[in-house]
Design a protein around this motif. Structure first.
Motif, mmCIF file in Angstrom:
data_model
loop_
_atom_site.group_PDB
_atom_site.id
_atom_site.type_symbol
_atom_site.label_atom_id
_atom_site.label_comp_id
_atom_site.label_asym_id
_atom_site.label_seq_id
_atom_site.Cartn_x
_atom_site.Cartn_y
_atom_site.Cartn_z
ATOM 1 N N LYS A 173 51.987 28.903 38.422
ATOM 2 C CA LYS A 173 51.958 29.327 39.663
ATOM 3 C C LYS A 173 52.832 30.683 40.046
ATOM 4 O O LYS A 173 52.512 31.304 41.248
ATOM 5 N N ASN A 174 53.221 31.094 38.894
ATOM 6 C CA ASN A 174 53.977 32.780 39.071
ATOM 7 C C ASN A 174 54.923 32.599 40.173
ATOM 8 O O ASN A 174 55.477 33.587 40.447
ATOM 9 N N GLY B 143 55.574 32.515 43.122
ATOM 10 C CA GLY B 143 55.357 33.105 44.426
ATOM 11 C C GLY B 143 54.972 34.668 44.190
ATOM 12 O O GLY B 143 54.771 35.365 45.060
ATOM 13 N N ARG C 205 53.161 37.673 43.071
ATOM 14 C CA ARG C 205 51.874 38.057 43.053
ATOM 15 C C ARG C 205 51.439 39.344 42.425
ATOM 16 O O ARG C 205 51.978 40.376 42.203
ATOM 17 N N ARG C 206 50.397 39.133 41.663
ATOM 18 C CA ARG C 206 49.804 40.037 40.739
ATOM 19 C C ARG C 206 48.931 41.089 41.576
ATOM 20 O O ARG C 206 47.611 40.883 41.761
ATOM 21 N N ASN C 207 49.344 42.207 41.970
ATOM 22 C CA ASN C 207 48.823 42.966 42.969
ATOM 23 C C ASN C 207 48.682 44.547 42.394
ATOM 24 O O ASN C 207 48.046 45.464 42.859
ATOM 25 N N GLY D 139 56.869 43.428 50.730
ATOM 26 C CA GLY D 139 55.876 42.954 49.646
ATOM 27 C C GLY D 139 55.681 44.073 48.519
ATOM 28 O O GLY D 139 55.798 45.373 48.880
ATOM 29 N N LYS E 174 52.488 45.059 46.945
ATOM 30 C CA LYS E 174 51.571 45.636 47.360
ATOM 31 C C LYS E 174 51.711 46.954 48.216
ATOM 32 O O LYS E 174 51.427 48.165 48.352
ATOM 33 N N GLU F 285 53.770 41.241 37.836
ATOM 34 C CA GLU F 285 53.184 41.427 39.191
ATOM 35 C C GLU F 285 52.053 42.270 38.986
ATOM 36 O O GLU F 285 51.385 42.861 39.666
ATOM 37 N N LYS G 24 48.364 43.070 37.514
ATOM 38 C CA LYS G 24 46.860 42.614 37.455
ATOM 39 C C LYS G 24 46.440 42.143 35.942
ATOM 40 O O LYS G 24 45.952 41.088 35.694
ATOM 41 N N GLY H 205 55.679 37.438 49.053
ATOM 42 C CA GLY H 205 55.703 37.340 47.540
ATOM 43 C C GLY H 205 57.048 38.144 46.883
ATOM 44 O O GLY H 205 56.778 38.920 45.852
#
Length: 482
Positions: free
Chosen positions: A21-22, A24, A26-28, A185, A187, A262, A264, A369
């Motif tokens: 689930k990482n 929370g 996020r791979r951005n 965040g 991103k 985080e 990709k 995230g």
């Protein structure tokens, strides 16, 4: 007890956890984002702040050689970082790598050193940001009261003194602004950083290009000033000490590895981000240092905003460039603080996830995230140090912390190649053990060249870390509970 201190995390278990689930995060981040994050963190501190101080106090015009020495060490360490970041793409950087190779106690030790590294990196750059903002405000006719623009304490040859200033308000202000961006965040933070990187690299290239015609070759003579009789005060020992002091200017690729969880495609993109950003920045550093010491005599460069001083010295011909350079420096230093704050919060997050710090630090804001509590805590302590202490004290602590972290990474590569040779390595450090051992040796050489007072502060910081680990961490370690 001894077995608990040396207990290691299983790398395959780490990877399975990261692929879940990482938590929370996020791979951005794309490969381009990682490169610009690296440049955003690296370019700024060395060029806009510490270059003048190191030239004036240690190496003179030969600071270009200091940057070359540091660049060589960084390339060697960067190759080792690239192997680890691709193999163990999780938050935590060297802390996570050490936990799987050397055991919990050494992982805590290096994690505590990383906190020192990122905390004082953020603080020192915030002080530099304050210097450039003050210069820009003065040019616009805006006067900031002295007692709200300088550090509360200073360290001189006679020891610690009170300056009479309340605190450095501009330094605290920029830390608060960056914190609000980070809470939005990864991103959003990466997008803002991309814009800032384009601006500051453009300004740096303008300074190099137009500054070349204003170089006075007399300022480069002697290129290596004669040693004053004291180790580290000019001569070759000064070049070596200068290399140790400016080493933290290459800190960005180290902070980049804290964002691996985080990215990709971390296996392919982390090595690219680390190595490309490092090489680009090394070229820019050497170019700016040569032009800077050519325009202004090195003896006059012990200021918080050396490039702004160089522009002012050229008179009317480059007066148009002055506001652009100052704005570029302010923007550039802002991106450095952004990435260093990001790295600092991810270190708190990673250590907390293992139970060595309270779980308060591993709480993630599900909407954005981001490790919310860790980011807010990092901003508070960073703001305190930035407001209270001067640039020279903060930068030397960053250098010794960075060098120690790099040395541990280099040694860990050799250890892991011997103990777990069959692990999947998407990127492999070439010429092992020669490259990592040479990198570790150069790091140690630069650490030895740093002032004794810096070592004393490191020892005090380490003792505080030991108290926290044996008082809290070892009792709450999730690995030892298992």
């Amino acid at each position: 007890m001894f077995e608990r201190l040396l207990k290691k995390k299983d790398i395959n278990a780490i990877l399975r956890e990261a692929e879940g689930k990482n938590d929370g995060l996020r791979r951005n981040l794309s490969a381009a984002n990682l490169v610009t994050l690296g440049i955003g963190a690296i370019v700024g501190t060395g060029i806009f702040v510490i270059t003048g101080t190191a030239a004036a106090n240690y190496a003179g015009p030969a600071l270009t050689i200091s940057f070359l020495i540091s660049a060589l060490c960084c390339v060697l360490a960067g190759l080792c970082y690239a192997e680890f970041a691709a193999m163990i793409p999780v938050a935590g950087s060297v802390y996570s790598y050490s936990y799987s190779t050397m055991g919990e106690f050494l992982a805590w030790f290096i994690g505590w050193i990383l906190i020192l590294e990122y905390l004082f990196a953020c603080s020192s750059v915030a002080v530099g940001w304050s210097g450039y903002m003050m210069s820009l405000c003065e040019g616009w006719g805006i006067h900031v009261p002295w007692h709200l623009a300088y550090a509360t304490f200073d360290h001189t040859s006679e020891g610690w003194i009170m300056t009479g200033s309340l605190f450095n308000f501009p330094a605290v202000f920029i830390v608060a602004i960056i914190t609000s961006l980070l809470l939005g965040g990864i991103k959003q933070s990466a997008l803002i950083n991309n814009v800032i990187v384009v601006i500051k690299v453009g300004v740096i290239l303008l300074f190099i290009g137009f500054g070349l015609s204003h170089i006075d070759l007399g300022n480069w003579s002697p290129y290596i000033p004669e040693n004053t009789g004291e180790f580290g005060s000019f001569g070759w020992s000064g070049i070596l000490r200068g290399a140790g002091v400016v080493f933290y200017a290459y800190l960005g690729f180290d902070a980049l590895s804290t964002a691996a969880q985080e990215a990709k495609n971390p296996q392919k993109d982390m090595p690219k981000g680390i190595l490309i950003s490092l090489l680009v920045c090394a070229v820019l550093y050497i170019g700016v240092t040569a032009v800077l010491t050519g325009i202004v005599n090195y003896k006059e460069l012990d200021v918080a905003a050396p490039i702004a001083l160089a522009i002012d010295r050229t008179g009317e011909s480059l007066a148009w460039l002055s506001p652009f350079v100052k704005l570029g420096a302010i923007a550039g230093l802002s991106s450095v603080i952004l990435v260093m704050m990001l790295g600092q919060s991810r270190i708190y997050y990673a250590i907390s996830k293992d139970g060595l710090l309270p779980k308060f630090f591993s709480k993630v804001n599900l909407k954005h995230g981001t490790p919310q509590n860790a980011t807010i805590f990092a901003s508070i302590v960073t703001g305190l140090f930035a407001g209270l202490f001067p640039l020279n004290v903060l930068s030397e602590l960053v250098s010794i912390g960075t060098l120690m972290a790099f040395m541990v990474v280099c040694i860990s590569i050799v250890v892991l190649r011997k103990t777990q040779p069959d692990l999947k390595r998407p990127f492999r450090t070439p010429f092992v053990p020669f490259v990592p051992l040479l990198g570790a040796a150069i790091c140690l050489m630069q650490m030895v060249a740093l002032p004794f007072s810096t070592w004393v502060r490191l020892i005090i910081w380490t003792l505080v870390g030991f108290v926290i680990y044996f008082g809290y961490g070892i009792k709450h370690s999730k690995l030892n509970k298992k």
